[in-house]
Design a protein around this motif. Structure first.
Motif, mmCIF file in Angstrom:
data_model
loop_
_atom_site.group_PDB
_atom_site.id
_atom_site.type_symbol
_atom_site.label_atom_id
_atom_site.label_comp_id
_atom_site.label_asym_id
_atom_site.label_seq_id
_atom_site.Cartn_x
_atom_site.Cartn_y
_atom_site.Cartn_z
ATOM 1 N N VAL A 61 0.840 -1.209 0.000
ATOM 2 C CA VAL A 61 0.000 0.000 0.000
ATOM 3 C C VAL A 61 0.870 1.251 0.000
ATOM 4 N N SER A 62 1.922 1.260 0.824
ATOM 5 C CA SER A 62 2.785 2.449 0.861
ATOM 6 C C SER A 62 3.498 2.659 -0.472
ATOM 7 N N THR A 63 3.879 1.595 -1.131
ATOM 8 C CA THR A 63 4.510 1.712 -2.446
ATOM 9 C C THR A 63 3.512 2.224 -3.484
ATOM 10 N N LEU A 64 2.291 1.723 -3.437
ATOM 11 C CA LEU A 64 1.278 2.173 -4.396
ATOM 12 C C LEU A 64 0.890 3.628 -4.179
ATOM 13 N N ILE A 65 0.849 4.066 -2.922
ATOM 14 C CA ILE A 65 0.533 5.475 -2.642
ATOM 15 C C ILE A 65 1.590 6.386 -3.249
ATOM 16 N N VAL A 66 2.852 6.018 -3.096
ATOM 17 C CA VAL A 66 3.931 6.812 -3.697
ATOM 18 C C VAL A 66 3.792 6.822 -5.215
ATOM 19 N N PHE A 67 3.501 5.685 -5.812
ATOM 20 C CA PHE A 67 3.329 5.601 -7.257
ATOM 21 C C PHE A 67 2.181 6.484 -7.732
ATOM 22 N N VAL A 68 1.064 6.464 -7.016
ATOM 23 C CA VAL A 68 -0.085 7.293 -7.379
ATOM 24 C C VAL A 68 0.272 8.772 -7.294
ATOM 25 N N PHE A 69 0.998 9.183 -6.243
ATOM 26 C CA PHE A 69 1.405 10.581 -6.132
ATOM 27 C C PHE A 69 2.353 10.987 -7.257
ATOM 28 N N ILE A 70 3.250 10.113 -7.655
ATOM 29 C CA ILE A 70 4.165 10.431 -8.760
ATOM 30 C C ILE A 70 3.375 10.644 -10.048
ATOM 31 N N ILE A 71 2.436 9.756 -10.335
ATOM 32 C CA ILE A 71 1.594 9.911 -11.528
ATOM 33 C C ILE A 71 0.782 11.199 -11.449
ATOM 34 N N TYR A 72 0.245 11.479 -10.270
ATOM 35 C CA TYR A 72 -0.537 12.704 -10.061
ATOM 36 C C TYR A 72 0.304 13.950 -10.328
ATOM 37 N N PHE A 73 1.530 13.970 -9.827
ATOM 38 C CA PHE A 73 2.404 15.122 -10.049
ATOM 39 C C PHE A 73 2.809 15.256 -11.514
ATOM 40 N N ILE A 74 2.997 14.141 -12.201
ATOM 41 C CA ILE A 74 3.314 14.213 -13.629
ATOM 42 C C ILE A 74 2.147 14.816 -14.395
ATOM 43 N N VAL A 75 0.926 14.389 -14.070
ATOM 44 C CA VAL A 75 -0.264 14.946 -14.730
ATOM 45 C C VAL A 75 -0.378 16.439 -14.428
ATOM 46 N N LEU A 76 -0.140 16.828 -13.175
ATOM 47 C CA LEU A 76 -0.190 18.254 -12.827
ATOM 48 C C LEU A 76 0.845 19.062 -13.596
ATOM 49 N N LEU A 77 2.068 18.554 -13.682
ATOM 50 C CA LEU A 77 3.114 19.270 -14.416
ATOM 51 C C LEU A 77 2.784 19.382 -15.897
ATOM 52 N N LEU A 78 2.251 18.319 -16.492
ATOM 53 C CA LEU A 78 1.876 18.397 -17.904
ATOM 54 C C LEU A 78 0.738 19.381 -18.127
ATOM 55 N N THR A 79 -0.228 19.399 -17.216
ATOM 56 C CA THR A 79 -1.345 20.342 -17.325
ATOM 57 C C THR A 79 -0.857 21.774 -17.187
ATOM 58 N N GLU A 80 -0.018 22.022 -16.202
ATOM 59 C CA GLU A 80 0.516 23.367 -15.990
ATOM 60 C C GLU A 80 1.391 23.804 -17.160
ATOM 61 N N GLY A 81 2.197 22.873 -17.666
ATOM 62 C CA GLY A 81 3.039 23.201 -18.812
ATOM 63 C C GLY A 81 2.228 23.516 -20.049
ATOM 64 N N SER A 82 1.157 22.794 -20.255
ATOM 65 C CA SER A 82 0.281 23.057 -21.393
ATOM 66 C C SER A 82 -0.381 24.426 -21.255
ATOM 67 N N TYR A 83 -0.834 24.737 -20.044
ATOM 68 C CA TYR A 83 -1.457 26.040 -19.797
ATOM 69 C C TYR A 83 -0.464 27.172 -20.054
ATOM 70 N N LEU A 84 0.753 27.027 -19.520
ATOM 71 C CA LEU A 84 1.752 28.077 -19.718
ATOM 72 C C LEU A 84 2.149 28.200 -21.178
ATOM 73 N N ASN A 85 2.233 27.091 -21.881
ATOM 74 C CA ASN A 85 2.582 27.125 -23.296
ATOM 75 C C ASN A 85 1.538 27.895 -24.090
ATOM 76 N N ILE A 86 0.285 27.656 -23.794
ATOM 77 C CA ILE A 86 -0.787 28.341 -24.520
ATOM 78 C C ILE A 86 -0.802 29.832 -24.195
ATOM 79 N N HIS A 87 -0.753 30.174 -22.906
ATOM 80 C CA HIS A 87 -0.944 31.568 -22.505
ATOM 81 C C HIS A 87 0.309 32.422 -22.599
#
Length: 113
Positions: free
Chosen positions: A81-107
């Motif tokens: 469970v602790s390993t999966l929680i870390v994995f989920v947070f890493i995926i979540y942060f990657i999605v956040l960074l891609l979303t933020e990067g896309s927003y900054l690229n557009i604007h």
């Protein structure tokens, strides 16, 4: 102590290793079949559906590798469970960074253009 370690991994027999190997081989062959027969010469076109299929097959292969060859399947539930929680947070942060990067690229392109 060594006896407990041997019991811990007693479920990993040569038969199970070969079984997992052939599962991984079959999934890899399926990926090549999709890429070469269905996409390159067949009815499927490159796009979100094919990418989704590749991602799912890759996650299945990753599960087998982590569960059996890295012995995570034989660990205690708390560690899993602790390993999966870390994995989920890493995926979540990657999605956040891609979303933020896309927003900054557009604007920012409109601001500095």
């Amino acid at each position: 102590m060594e006896h407990a370690h041997e019991e811990h991994h007693a479920d990993m027999s040569k038969k199970l290793i070969w079984k997992v190997f052939f599962y991984l081989l079959a999934i890899t062959c399926l990926e090549f079949f999709i890429a070469l027969a269905l996409v390159y010469h067949g009815p499927l076109e490159k796009g979100p559906l094919v990418n989704f299929i590749y991602i799912v097959l890759t996650l299945v292969k990753a599960y087998y590798i982590v569960a059996y060859f890295m012995h995570l399947k034989f660990e205690k539930m708390g560690f899993i469970v602790s390993t999966l929680i870390v994995f989920v947070f890493i995926i979540y942060f990657i999605v956040l960074l891609l979303t933020e990067g896309s927003y900054l690229n557009i604007h920012l392109n409109h601001v500095f253009s």
